[in-house]
Design a protein around this motif. Structure first.
Motif, PDB file in Angstrom:
ATOM      1  N   GLU A   1       0.790  -1.221   0.000  1.00 22.94           N
ATOM      2  CA  GLU A   1       0.000   0.000   0.000  1.00 22.94           C
ATOM      3  C   GLU A   1       0.822   1.269   0.000  1.00 22.94           C
ATOM      4  N   ASP A   2       2.137   1.151   0.190  1.00 16.03           N
ATOM      5  CA  ASP A   2       2.982   2.349   0.221  1.00 16.03           C
ATOM      6  C   ASP A   2       4.043   2.347  -0.866  1.00 16.03           C
ATOM      7  N   VAL A   3       3.821   1.616  -1.955  1.00 16.96           N
ATOM      8  CA  VAL A   3       4.764   1.587  -3.071  1.00 16.96           C
ATOM      9  C   VAL A   3       4.039   1.955  -4.361  1.00 16.96           C
ATOM     10  N   GLY A   4       4.548   2.979  -5.050  1.00 19.70           N
ATOM     11  CA  GLY A   4       3.989   3.425  -6.315  1.00 19.70           C
ATOM     12  C   GLY A   4       5.087   3.666  -7.332  1.00 19.70           C
ATOM     13  N   LEU A   5       4.915   4.690  -8.168  1.00 15.74           N
ATOM     14  CA  LEU A   5       5.907   4.935  -9.220  1.00 15.74           C
ATOM     15  C   LEU A   5       5.873   6.382  -9.679  1.00 15.74           C
ATOM     16  N   ARG A   6       6.978   6.795 -10.267  1.00 13.62           N
ATOM     17  CA  ARG A   6       7.136   8.107 -10.891  1.00 13.62           C
ATOM     18  C   ARG A   6       7.755   7.866 -12.260  1.00 13.62           C
ATOM     19  N   LEU A   7       7.207   8.473 -13.284  1.00 14.03           N
ATOM     20  CA  LEU A   7       7.676   8.236 -14.640  1.00 14.03           C
ATOM     21  C   LEU A   7       8.922   9.051 -14.971  1.00 14.03           C
ATOM     22  N   ALA A   8       9.702   8.524 -15.901  1.00 14.00           N
ATOM     23  CA  ALA A   8      10.844   9.240 -16.448  1.00 14.00           C
ATOM     24  C   ALA A   8      10.816   9.096 -17.960  1.00 14.00           C
ATOM     25  N   ARG A   9      11.576   9.951 -18.621  1.00 13.08           N
ATOM     26  CA  ARG A   9      11.808   9.827 -20.062  1.00 13.08           C
ATOM     27  C   ARG A   9      13.246  10.204 -20.364  1.00 13.08           C
ATOM     28  N   GLY A  10      13.765   9.629 -21.422  1.00 12.06           N
ATOM     29  CA  GLY A  10      15.119   9.916 -21.857  1.00 12.06           C
ATOM     30  C   GLY A  10      15.646   8.720 -22.607  1.00 12.06           C
ATOM     31  N   ALA A  11      16.086   8.928 -23.852  1.00 10.68           N
ATOM     32  CA  ALA A  11      16.656   7.862 -24.667  1.00 10.68           C
ATOM     33  C   ALA A  11      18.156   8.091 -24.801  1.00 10.68           C
ATOM     34  N   PHE A  12      18.883   6.995 -25.037  1.00 15.49           N
ATOM     35  CA  PHE A  12      20.346   7.064 -25.046  1.00 15.49           C
ATOM     36  C   PHE A  12      20.895   6.213 -26.180  1.00 15.49           C
ATOM     37  N   ASP A  13      21.974   6.662 -26.763  1.00 15.23           N
ATOM     38  CA  ASP A  13      22.569   6.004 -27.920  1.00 15.23           C
ATOM     39  C   ASP A  13      23.575   4.960 -27.464  1.00 15.23           C
ATOM     40  N   THR A  14      23.085   4.002 -26.672  1.00 14.07           N
ATOM     41  CA  THR A  14      23.935   2.947 -26.114  1.00 14.07           C
ATOM     42  C   THR A  14      23.210   1.621 -26.247  1.00 14.07           C
TER      43      THR A  14
END
Length: 249
Positions: free
Chosen positions: A205-218
């Motif tokens: 009940e106390d675990v969620g998420l936060r989104l990220a974005r970013g692509a990498f040339d690897t």
């Protein structure tokens, strides 16, 4: 539309990560990326996954890591972006060249949370985070405390947030990292550097998420994570300590 996600741009920089069990630390150089101003809310999760949202402005919680990465792909498809994650049964791989929504690496998460601070908190904890000291019994609506200097709310307290990285594959097999602390945690344990984790199917009940974005040339590495490092960390020398659950067991 409530499915849209407000992201903050985080500039390039460095962050030092600590591994208490292995008594190691490493400096990670990060490229610029984006991360959610708020944790994903119940309303956003509900709109994209078609599930109820009894408390729309609370951070989505009781979310497993598997659901979190699938939500990232669904959010990408919702907005016409290339999905980041590939699935082969329960094996999940990250296409780091894709620019869709994803979970932050823990290096990204800590760098974004600290926002230049070097102490355990980016502000007095009572001002910045919902913790056990507040006496609340549920996650609280996002944005109720003050943001850090990156303009991010609730990176400390309220709900823990899943990251992409494995916690400690030698000891905990496929457990994934979550960061930040939650509403029920003792205030002393809610710090920018604290890392915990759980099995990918685990949900609390106390675990969620936060989104990220970013692509990498690897390939198979980005922002402090690499598949090769995961394989090396999974190796165990000598007898297996009691209580450990290595891969393949």
């Amino acid at each position: 539309m409530s499915g849209d996600f407000e992201l903050a741009g985080i500039p390039s920089g460095t962050v030092t990560l600590h591994d208490a069990r292995r008594k190691m630390q490493r400096v990670v150089e990060l490229e610029a990326f984006e991360i959610g101003v708020y944790a994903v809310t119940e309303e956003q999760l509900a709109e994209i996954l078609g599930i109820p949202a009894p408390h729309p402005r609370r951070p989505a919680s009781d979310v497993s890591w598997f659901r979190a990465v699938r939500f990232c792909n669904a959010a990408s498809e919702w907005e016409g972006l290339d999905p980041v994650y590939r699935f082969d049964g329960e094996e999940v791989t990250w296409d780091v060249t894709s620019d869709g929504y994803r979970l932050p690496t823990e290096a990204e998460w800590e760098f974004a949370c600290r926002a230049g601070s070097v102490g355990p908190h980016y502000a007095p904890l009572s001002d910045a985070a919902w913790t056990g000291a507040d006496g609340v019994g549920t996650p609280q609506p996002v944005g109720g405390k003050i943001p850090n200097l990156n303009g991010l709310f609730d990176t400390l307290g309220n709900v823990w947030e899943w990251c992409w990285d494995l916690l400690d594959p030698a000891r905990y097999d496929d457990y994934r990292v979550f960061r930040g602390g939650g509403f029920a945690d003792d205030a002393w344990s809610v710090r920018a550097s604290v890392r915990r984790g759980g099995a990918p199917r685990m949900h609390h009940e106390d675990v969620g998420l936060r989104l990220a974005r970013g692509a990498f040339d690897t390939f198979d590495e980005a922002q402090g994570w690499s598949a090769q490092a995961d394989r090396e960390r999974a190796l165990i020398d000598g007898a297996l300590p009691s209580g450990w659950t290595p891969r393949g067991r």
